[in-house]
Design an enzyme around this catalytic site. Structure first.
Site, PDB file in Angstrom:
ATOM      1  N   GLU A   1     -30.974 -28.137   8.848  1.00  9.03           N
ATOM      2  CA  GLU A   1     -31.700 -29.098   8.034  1.00  9.03           C
ATOM      3  C   GLU A   1     -30.974 -30.417   7.784  1.00  9.03           C
ATOM      4  O   GLU A   1     -31.623 -31.443   7.599  1.00  9.03           O
ATOM      5  CB  GLU A   1     -32.021 -28.454   6.672  1.00  9.03           C
ATOM      6  CG  GLU A   1     -32.949 -27.254   6.744  1.00  9.03           C
ATOM      7  CD  GLU A   1     -34.351 -27.635   7.188  1.00  9.03           C
ATOM      8  OE1 GLU A   1     -34.884 -28.656   6.689  1.00  9.03           O
ATOM      9  OE2 GLU A   1     -34.903 -26.936   8.051  1.00  9.03           O
TER      10      GLU A   1
ATOM     11  N   SER B   1     -58.277  18.668 -34.640  1.00  8.08           N
ATOM     12  CA  SER B   1     -57.401  19.403 -35.562  1.00  8.08           C
ATOM     13  C   SER B   1     -55.928  19.045 -35.410  1.00  8.08           C
ATOM     14  O   SER B   1     -55.124  19.434 -36.259  1.00  8.08           O
ATOM     15  CB  SER B   1     -57.579  20.912 -35.353  1.00  8.08           C
ATOM     16  OG  SER B   1     -58.821  21.314 -35.871  1.00  8.08           O
TER      17      SER B   1
END
Length: 841
Positions: A91, A483
């Site tokens: 690059e 319950s």
């Protein structure tokens, strides 16, 4: 003549000077105009890129990742020189010498654009310019953006050193496959760390910044190979690798995860499940979604991976058992065209694109498959990921003996189904027998287990399969606890002066409601008269619970339920004493933990600790202090002292009394036939109206666990469905493994009380040497001598001629033989009292 010549050259010099000055002034003006309102480059000095948040198990293994951009931030000094050199060669070979922009590169790019008449326009951006573009500017290809880029590049070069600029670039750049930065890309393409990369692999990554999609390792393999070799050539010319190394690296084939050369990193991770997704949900709420997905958090989860597998299989096994008992085929609801299913070249790709659960491992992995041929006595399948000729993809007729009808009545060519191997061993081990059809049950449920002292959730299963349904029924589903809520009524009573030997009348009740006359009943449809509190909870007596709630006051019961975190704002209606108001399994299990630990508040957590990207602890769950953990002089026979300042939510003696009563539920009450462990265990069953939800929540001295099962759209599970029979086995299977790993012992008896032997059927005091099935040693508070001979009826009188159930006789229901030859348990025909909100048991 000389004068004319000098005048001519003077004019030329003047024009040139003025031209240069004009260009300089123009450039200065341009740079001044474009440089006025640029974003601040100084913010890059403190830039923290979005990074992956990771979740670790208690063993330190990565179990999940969350991110918007898959990035693993790596400081410059930890990035190998080889990787830096590859990107610089590809690059910006003059990176270490230019001042932010490369004038020669810009001139060359301009010349090439003019020479090709605009057909070959290439970028001339340096790495510094790319950093500016990626961080502070847009990506459009305009002259204006390029000018701003150059201005910012020169400024940043004055602010940051080259290594910091390169660090920003190598961590920010997009390299395809949802990978941002070189560390994530190395993992994505090679399943390697940066330090493990060879030169040709570094060059591979450095080939991607231009356009990752144009250099795809599978679709554009040849083009990527050319680009990789170009980068290697540049590395050689720049002196980063030798000629010999270049020759060797260029000859290397182009290998990648995407081409099947390496195992993907994700394969080492377990499939995402309910536990890690719940962590995402909770931390996104606590830290903010943006911080969780981008903050690079390290999350130490409380998950025990070994027991999580046990929890999943225990729940899945019971859900599948129930589903197969119904005998109806629903399948996946997915299919592919019949002509594709019968095409040898096409069915695999088509099946791979069908979205069905692939995370099920119950008696071996479940595989997606497609029906390819249907015959009278067998069905031929195409099974995903299998090519073993020794395991023919055929299902025989006997495999669907549990279904109504034959193959033709239940299947069509192109149907997508699940199958697993049937083997001689368990969990898919042993010699192969044949393939067997499976289906994800319609009935669902949840399971959760946690440490009673710390609140650490060690297992959580929110349904049959996360990939089939991400809805977490352990934390998100609000269901009637039935319950299993009753212990909170009894806790309120015990703290209000009642004792386990207090007598409560068990007799019919009639209450006028806007919906009509409410006549709640016991599960057995029988009445038992004056009965001790203990028996009321052991046998889950509805009528006793209602009378007790009336005596104590529903406002007191509601305050207890809210204090324990079962509800935020409980409605004080009498029917809610039987668990008719909805809550979550998460809340119920956390509340039961406070019974087990002696009444101290404990907050459930799925997370032990959270650290930020810098390793700083930003959250720690356990606030307790270890007084002498660092003292090397602690005797081997004594552990370190842990000091707790947690809030007490109930009296320690009340907690022990309730635990003792709930232990009776397991030893001789409603759960006695289904919950059996080698250590002391207490718990409570729950079954709602018409068995729409069934529950069991129980605990040992150190672990609490709970289960519920029901349809997502509530409807009856059938007349034989009870919490003990459906959730009890799930609890037992899990807790046998959990107690083998974590142990368990007697429940701690708190100081300040004394034991007295009581007749558990009549509540009468017995002598200290009494023994027999009717004898139970109750724990009473010192200074509170129990009062015998008084019965409480809650203001609902009992008739004199009431037919009562015989003393000591157990609650039973009828056992019948079903149409398929199996046995089932049923009660009497339902009435308004048993199907209204109060008929929960």
């Amino acid at each position: 003549m000389l004068r004319a010549i000098l005048s001519f050259f003077g004019t030329i010099f003047t024009l040139l000077t003025m031209g240069v000055m004009l260009i300089a002034v123009s450039l200065g003006a341009v740079f001044y105009i474009y440089g006025k309102d640029l974003p601040s480059h100084e913010s890059l000095a403190n830039y923290t890129p979005p990074t992956i948040s990771r979740i670790f198990s208690t063993e330190g293994r990565i179990i999940d990742e969350f991110s918007r951009e898959r990035r693993l931030f790596t400081p410059a000094d930890e990035i190998p020189e080889l990787v830096k050199q590859a990107f610089i060669s590809a690059e910006d070979k003059n990176f270490y010498s230019h001042g932010g922009y490369d004038a020669g590169g810009i001139a060359a790019a301009a010349y090439e654009a003019v020479r090709s008449r605009g057909e070959n326009v290439r970028g001339a951006s340096t790495i510094t310019q790319q950093v500016m573009k990626n961080f502070l500017l847009s990506g459009d290809r305009k002259l204006e953006r390029k000018i701003k880029e150059i201005i910012l590049a020169t400024r940043i070069e004055e602010t940051l050193d080259k290594e910091k600029i390169l660090e920003l670039y190598l961590n920010e750049i997009f390299l395809g496959q949802n990978s941002y930065g070189v560390a994530a890309a190395a993992q994505t393409y090679f399943n390697k760390t940066l330090s493990q990369l060879a030169p040709h692999e570094a060059a591979f990554l450095a080939s991607l910044p231009k356009a990752p999609s144009d250099f795809h390792p599978v679709r554009r393999k040849d083009r990527l190979l050319q680009r990789r070799n170009y980068v290697l050539r540049e590395m050689r010319e720049n002196g980063f690798i030798t000629e010999a190394a270049y020759d060797a690296e260029v000859d290397e084939p182009l290998r990648s995860v995407q081409n099947g050369d390496y195992e993907p990193f994700a394969k080492a991770l377990p499939p995402r499940d309910y536990f890690t997704d719940e962590i995402r949900r909770q931390l996104s709420r606590d830290f903010g979604e943006a911080e969780f997905f981008t903050g690079g958090l390290s999350v130490r989860a409380t998950l025990d991976p070994e027991l999580q597998v046990v929890a999943a299989r225990a729940l899945q096994g019971k859900l599948e058992e129930y589903d197969r008992g119904i005998g109806r085929w629903r399948g996946t609801g997915k299919s592919i065209p019949a002509e594709v299913a019968t095409d040898d070249a096409a069915w695999r790709e088509a099946l791979a694109n069908v979205s069905v659960a692939r995370d099920i491992d119950l008696d071996g992995p479940w595989y997606p498959a497609v029906v390819r041929k249907i015959e009278d006595q067998q069905m031929t399948l195409g099974i995903e990921g299998t090519i073993n000729d020794a395991e023919p993809p055929v299902v025989p007729r006997k495999d669907i003996s549990w279904l109504r009808g034959d193959f033709a009545a239940n299947f069509e060519v192109g149907d997508v189904v699940h199958v697993r191997r049937m083997t001689e061993g368990s969990n898919g081990e042993g010699a192969f027998i044949r393939w067997t059809l499976r289906q994800v049950p319609e009935v669902q449920g949840g399971f959760m287990a946690m440490d009673v002292n710390t609140g650490r959730v060690i297992s959580m299963q929110g349904g049959f399969s996360y990939q089939n349904s991400v809805f977490n029924r352990a934390t998100q589903a609000k269901r009637q606890p039935g319950s299993s809520f009753k212990p909170f009524v009894y806790a309120a009573a015990l703290d209000s002066g009642y004792t386990p030997a207090t007598i409560i009348v068990d007799a019919p009740i009639e209450i006028n409601t806007p919906q009509g006359l409410w006549r709640p009943r016991n599960s057995s449809n029988k009445f038992y008269g004056p009965t001790p509190l203990r028996t009321g909870i052991e046998q889950s007596r509805n009528l006793m619970t209602i009378r007790l709630a009336q005596e104590v006051g529903m406002d007191v019961v509601a305050s207890y339920a809210e204090r324990f975190g079962v509800y935020e704002d409980m409605s004080p209606f009498l029917a809610n004493s039987l668990g008719s108001e909805e809550t979550t399994l998460y809340n119920m299990v956390a509340a039961y933990a406070m019974f087990a630990n002696g009444g101290e508040r404990v907050e459930p957590t799925l997370v032990d600790r959270v650290q930020d990207r810098y390793g700083r602890t930003v959250y720690r769950h356990d606030p307790r202090t270890c007084v002498d953990c660092t003292d090397p002089g602690i005797p081997e026979s004594r552990g370190p002292r842990i000091v707790s300042d947690r809030e007490r939510v109930m009296d320690a003696i009340t907690a022990y009394q309730l635990t003792s009563m709930m232990r009776g539920v397991v030893e001789r009450g409603t759960a006695s036939n289904h919950v059996k462990l080698s250590v002391p265990v207490a718990g409570k069953t729950g079954t709602t109206n018409d068995a729409r939800d069934v529950w069991f929540v129980g605990f040992t001295s150190n672990i609490v666990a709970g289960c519920y099962i029901g349809f997502d759209q509530p409807r009856s599970l059938g007349r034989g469905a009870y919490g003990a029979g459906m959730c009890g086995p799930v609890f037992t299977e899990y807790m046998r493994k959990a107690t083998a790993k974590y142990g368990g012992g007697e429940f701690k008896v708190p100081p300040g009380g004394f034991f007295m032997k009581i007749d558990r059927f009549t509540g009468a005091r017995l002598s200290d040497d009494a023994s027999g099935p009717n004898v139970v040693a109750e724990y009473f508070r010192e200074g509170e001598e129990p009062i015998f001979g008084i019965a409480f009826d809650g203001g609902f009188a009992m008739g004199n001629d009431l037919e009562l159930f015989a003393t000591g006789e157990r609650d039973t229901i009828r056992e019948v033989t079903t149409s398929d030859g199996q046995t089932g348990k049923v009660g009497k025909k339902a009435t308004f009292g048993s199907i209204s909100s109060g008929g929960l048991y």
